[in-house]
Design a protein around this motif. Structure first.
Motif, short mmCIF file in Angstrom:
data_model
loop_
_atom_site.label_atom_id
_atom_site.label_comp_id
_atom_site.label_asym_id
_atom_site.label_seq_id
_atom_site.Cartn_x
_atom_site.Cartn_y
_atom_site.Cartn_z
N LYS A 132 6.53 0.76 -2.01
CA LYS A 132 6.32 -0.69 -2.08
C LYS A 132 7.49 -1.45 -1.44
CE LYS A 132 2.81 -0.69 -5.39
NZ LYS A 132 1.86 0.14 -4.69
N MET B 48 0.82 -1.22 0.00
CA MET B 48 0.00 0.00 0.00
C MET B 48 0.86 1.27 0.00
SD MET B 48 -3.01 -1.27 -0.05
CE MET B 48 -3.99 0.17 0.23
N LYS C 19 -2.73 -0.49 10.55
CA LYS C 19 -3.40 -1.52 9.74
C LYS C 19 -3.72 -2.75 10.58
CE LYS C 19 -3.59 0.65 5.84
NZ LYS C 19 -4.88 1.10 5.32
#
Length: 182
Positions: free
Chosen positions: A126, A122, A139
């Motif tokens: 990367k 995300m 997350k």
């Protein structure tokens, strides 16, 4: 069992790039932790990491049970089989509870490397090289993000190791930074 032979066994039973990459990442993470916890046995730890999901692609419903059969059929040492399959304790049909430090790290980091990998994808870079703990923690709290990565297993793994969750996440990020292509 050396890493070259382990890779041959893995590739006999896995074709999907995702599964092969995951095995390499977990192998690299275990190799990293072996430097601290079991110096001189880094390749052994790396082989366990490489082989831990040997059966997942072909036998997802019998994961860790078929893995034992496959590895035994390939002549893999019983201690190595036990260690590799212990990551499925409480989740699959395996009876092997993580006992050694290596097994506990594998149990904790298997799911966590998947979550960290998803967070990395995300990011604009990367790459795990510039990934911060705070990004993973954010997350981690979002149960819909990378929903297949069990937060309960990650927490349980941290507890097994006697580490705070933040310590496990940060140490795994650091380990993943040592792996080419992460």
């Amino acid at each position: 069992m050396d890493i070259t032979r382990a890779r041959e066994i893995l590739e006999t039973h896995n074709r999907e790039t995702f599964h092969l990459r995951h095995a390499e990442v977990v192998s690299g993470v275990l190799r990293y932790f072996a430097e601290e916890f079991d110096p001189g046995r880094e390749e052994y730890w790396a082989v366990v990491g490489l082989l831990h999901d040997v059966d997942f692609e072909e036998h997802p419903d019998a994961h860790c049970v078929k893995g034992e059969e496959i590895l035994r059929g390939e002549g893999v040492d019983e201690d190595m089989i036990r260690s590799a399959m212990s990551h499925g304790w409480g989740l699959t049909g395996t009876s092997h509870q993580p006992e050694s430090v290596m097994e506990k790290i594998l149990f904790a980091c298997d799911e966590l490397t998947g979550l960290i990998g998803a967070v990395t994808l995300m990011r604009p870079s990367k790459s795990v090289q510039d990934l911060e703990l705070s990004s993973v923690k954010k997350k981690f709290k979002d149960k819909k993000f990378a929903a297949g990565c069990s937060r309960d297993v990650i927490r349980q793994g941290a507890e097994m190791l006697g580490w705070e969750l933040d310590e496990l996440i940060q140490r795994t990020i650091t380990a993943m930074r040592t792996i080419e292509g992460c």
